[in-house]
Enzyme design. Structure first.
Site, short mmCIF file in Angstrom:
data_model
loop_
_atom_site.label_atom_id
_atom_site.label_comp_id
_atom_site.label_asym_id
_atom_site.label_seq_id
_atom_site.Cartn_x
_atom_site.Cartn_y
_atom_site.Cartn_z
N ARG A 156 -9.61 0.68 8.16
CA ARG A 156 -9.10 -0.63 8.53
C ARG A 156 -10.13 -1.43 9.32
O ARG A 156 -9.84 -2.55 9.73
CB ARG A 156 -7.85 -0.43 9.41
CG ARG A 156 -6.55 -0.87 8.76
CD ARG A 156 -5.45 -0.61 9.76
NE ARG A 156 -4.23 -1.29 9.46
CZ ARG A 156 -3.19 -0.73 8.83
NH1 ARG A 156 -3.26 0.51 8.42
NH2 ARG A 156 -2.09 -1.41 8.65
N ARG A 169 -0.47 -8.94 13.59
CA ARG A 169 -1.02 -8.01 12.60
C ARG A 169 -1.77 -8.74 11.49
O ARG A 169 -2.80 -8.26 11.01
CB ARG A 169 0.10 -7.14 12.03
CG ARG A 169 0.57 -6.12 13.06
CD ARG A 169 1.91 -5.55 12.71
NE ARG A 169 1.90 -4.79 11.49
CZ ARG A 169 2.94 -4.66 10.69
NH1 ARG A 169 4.08 -5.27 10.97
NH2 ARG A 169 2.85 -3.92 9.62
N ARG A 191 11.17 -1.55 11.52
CA ARG A 191 10.10 -1.15 12.42
C ARG A 191 9.92 -2.20 13.51
O ARG A 191 9.98 -3.39 13.23
CB ARG A 191 8.78 -1.01 11.63
CG ARG A 191 8.60 0.35 11.02
CD ARG A 191 7.49 0.39 10.00
NE ARG A 191 6.23 -0.20 10.45
CZ ARG A 191 5.10 -0.17 9.73
NH1 ARG A 191 5.09 0.42 8.54
NH2 ARG A 191 4.00 -0.72 10.19
N LYS A 228 0.83 -1.21 0.00
CA LYS A 228 0.00 0.00 0.00
C LYS A 228 0.86 1.26 0.00
O LYS A 228 0.61 2.19 -0.77
CB LYS A 228 -0.93 0.02 1.22
CG LYS A 228 -1.91 -1.14 1.27
CD LYS A 228 -2.85 -1.05 2.46
CE LYS A 228 -2.14 -1.11 3.81
NZ LYS A 228 -1.42 -2.38 4.06
N ARG A 262 11.19 -5.95 5.54
CA ARG A 262 11.06 -4.52 5.27
C ARG A 262 12.06 -3.72 6.10
O ARG A 262 12.30 -3.97 7.27
CB ARG A 262 9.64 -4.05 5.58
CG ARG A 262 9.47 -2.53 5.46
CD ARG A 262 8.02 -2.12 5.32
NE ARG A 262 7.19 -2.50 6.45
CZ ARG A 262 5.86 -2.37 6.48
NH1 ARG A 262 5.22 -1.89 5.43
NH2 ARG A 262 5.17 -2.75 7.53
#
Ligand code: ADP
Ligand code: ADP
Ligand code: ZN
Length: 220
Positions: free
Chosen positions: A90, A173, A162, A13, A129
């Site tokens: 969300r 998540r 992160r 996204k 990531r």
């Protein structure tokens, strides 16, 4: 152009919202980035939100909706004539709140673009990531590595992982996404706004597919 990007954590996204914002000269609104900005600046909202973010849980709807309403009301959105929402809504209540916010401004969404990526690939993308804490550019250890190891191509800052991209939080998540966010797919399908794009292909191809999908809606 007023767009929502839907997809699991790691679906792309952020990557795609950046490209679409450039393509249509619209404002990229990322609720994750907004919350991290508040956290890094130690605001009351940031301190509160961070308790949820580090656990991989969603920040309560009311706080999130208020933040988005304020952001959509800022002048750059009016000047540029649109936005691409990345990470909002969300939950179904957030989707309803968004409709109400837009209706109060006599606006509506043009399309909801659902970036579909299988769950095992989402997991691989999230744990690999790396992000730039300074300019928010994002990278991946294998799929999109920076020119110099651990260094941002754009601004030279040292890349970080992160905290919520560590494996245990990633599992939470993905579960939260299935339970609370995926019902939005049916929610937007019902009102005819949903367009699904294969997110499991190179980023440039995903962008092209998204542009085509959004264009199709506008012409319908
Ligand atoms: P989201 O905002 O949905 O969580 P990101 O745009 O941050 O997703 O992408 C998650 C990770 O996957 C990042 O490390 C990014 O570099 C990588 N990535 C994004 N799009 C692709 C793609 N099409 N193919 C492979 N890796 C991708
Ligand atoms: P991802 O890139 O994995 O999709 P984001 O950067 O969008 O993650 O979001 C990071 C975290 O910020 C979320 O796990 C959640 O705690 C919080 N957050 C972001 N957007 C929302 C939202 N719309 N509602 C509630 N919490 C949110
Ligand atoms: Zn940077």
């Amino acid at each position: 152009m007023r767009l929502v990007l839907l997809g699991g954590p790691g679906a792309g996204k952020g990557t795609q919202a950046t490209a679409l914002a450039q393509h249509w000269h619209i404002v990229h609104i990322s609720t994750g980035d907004l919350f991290r900005y508040h956290r890094d600046h130690g605001t009351e909202l940031g301190v509160l939100a961070n308790q949820y973010m580090t656990q991989g849980q969603l920040v309560p709807d009311e706080l999130t909706e208020k933040m988005v309403e304020d952001r959509i009301g800022q002048s750059d959105v009016a000047v540029q004539g649109g936005f691409v929402l990345d990470g909002f809504p969300r939950t179904v209540p957030q989707g309803q709140a968004l409709s109400a916010i837009l209706a109060s401004q006599h606006q509506h969404l043009d399309a909801v673009l659902y970036i579909f990526v299988p769950e095992e690939i989402l997991e691989e993308r999230l744990v690999g990531r790396r992000v730039c804490p300074k300019c928010q550019a994002n990278y991946h250890v294998t799929f999109h590595s920076p020119r110099v190891a651990d260094t941002c191509d754009t601004c030279g800052a040292a890349l970080i992982q992160r905290e919520d991209d560590r494996p245990l939080t990633v599992q939470t998540r993905l579960r939260v996404y299935q339970e609370q966010t995926s019902p939005l797919i049916a929610f937007y399908e019902k009102v005819g706004l949903l367009r699904t794009v294969d997110g499991n292909q190179p980023p440039e191809r995903v962008t092209r597919a998204l542009v085509a999908a959004a264009g199709k809606v506008a012409d319908d």
